[in-house]
Scaffold this motif. Structure first.
Motif, short mmCIF file in Angstrom:
data_model
loop_
_atom_site.label_atom_id
_atom_site.label_comp_id
_atom_site.label_asym_id
_atom_site.label_seq_id
_atom_site.Cartn_x
_atom_site.Cartn_y
_atom_site.Cartn_z
N ARG A 248 0.83 -1.21 0.00
CA ARG A 248 0.00 0.00 0.00
C ARG A 248 0.86 1.27 0.00
N SER A 249 1.91 1.26 0.81
CA SER A 249 2.75 2.46 0.89
C SER A 249 3.48 2.70 -0.43
N THR A 250 3.84 1.64 -1.14
CA THR A 250 4.50 1.80 -2.43
C THR A 250 3.53 2.34 -3.47
N HIS A 252 1.06 4.25 -2.83
CA HIS A 252 0.92 5.65 -2.46
C HIS A 252 2.10 6.49 -2.92
N GLU A 253 3.30 5.98 -2.69
CA GLU A 253 4.51 6.73 -3.02
C GLU A 253 4.64 6.93 -4.53
N VAL A 254 4.30 5.91 -5.30
CA VAL A 254 4.49 5.96 -6.76
C VAL A 254 3.39 6.78 -7.44
N TRP A 255 2.16 6.56 -7.02
CA TRP A 255 1.04 7.16 -7.73
C TRP A 255 0.39 8.33 -6.98
N GLY A 256 0.93 8.66 -5.80
CA GLY A 256 0.44 9.82 -5.09
C GLY A 256 -0.98 9.70 -4.57
N LEU A 257 -1.31 8.53 -4.02
CA LEU A 257 -2.66 8.32 -3.49
C LEU A 257 -2.88 9.16 -2.23
#
Length: 257
Positions: A248-250, A252-257
């Protein structure tokens, strides 16, 4: 060649609408015993956009480019990667320790390395490398003339078994790092070092007369580890929360969730 590889990886991102998180060299170049004409084995971990994962439809979680004489490129989706990490998949663990890195984004790999102590299985590791060594020995090392590269396709997995038994950790990627930390017989090491010189200066199809001291060593170790691995009872973490959180954190980090 590095520029060609980086361009291919960029094309993969565009064509498949993914982000490549980590890309490395595997195979003989990653192991440190490539020949003059060895190809490039590029492996990568990638992530789709969030909506790709929001479906009950089964989807392909591997990207593979057609193999040519110089380049072999394929990669795994992040979710597949984390499932295999939980199983202590030795192929994946080799990618994480490759000395040749073509690209890395996010903290994914560093976090996986931190988690490895909880998920690493000596038993899975030794089974994997023993199966590889036994199969390659049976297939390629029985004749009087042997392709030089095939010796290393048995030597390296056997030394990986030895490392795992001795240190209880994932073996290093580089062949010489393995060999230099195992305190092998000096005469055996001398023969292997001669073979390394031949491998690096020659071609993939070069052959060598059977080297008895190496064959005896390999036969002995294969027999030993076939029995040794049966005695292992390794308990590893069954927790998926840490890997779910990393997934989940990845995202978020990649796609700016």
């Amino acid at each position: 060649m590095r520029d060609i590889i980086l361009q291919k990886l960029k094309e993969i991102e565009q064509e498949h609408e993914v982000k490549i998180l980590y890309a490395v060299e595997s195979g003989s170049r990653g192991w440190g015993f490539e020949s003059k004409d060895s190809d490039y084995d590029v492996r990568f971990i990638y992530i789709h956009k969030p909506e790709w994962y929001m479906s009950i439809k089964e989807k392909r979680d591997v990207i593979e480019l057609p193999i040519n004489n110089l380049l072999d490129i394929n990669g795994w989706d992040l979710r597949k990667t984390l499932v295999l990490f939980k199983k202590s998949n030795p192929t994946l663990l080799e990618w994480l320790s490759s000395p040749i890195i073509y690209g890395e984004r996010t903290s994914l790999v560093n976090e996986l390395k931190e988690l490895l102590k909880d998920y690493f299985s000596s038993k899975s590791c030794i089974y994997h490398y023993l199966h590889m060594a036994e199969g390659n020995y049976r297939e390629y090392l029985k004749g009087e003339e042997i392709r030089v590269k095939k010796y290393f396709y048995v030597l390296r997995p056997i030394m990986a078994c030895m490392w795992t038994e001795k240190y209880g950790t994932q073996p290093p990627m580089l062949f010489e790092d393995l060999m230099n930390h195992l305190h092998l017989d000096k005469e055996l090491v001398n023969e292997i070092e001669k073979l390394l010189v031949i491998k690096r200066s020659g071609n993939e199809i070069d052959k060598q007369k059977k080297i008895n001291i190496i064959n005896y060593f390999l036969e002995d170790k294969i027999c030993y580890y076939k029995e040794y691995v049966k005695t292992l009872n390794i308990q590893v973490s069954d927790d998926i929360d840490a890997l779910d959180n990393l997934f989940r954190s990845t995202l978020h980090e990649v796609w700016g969730l």
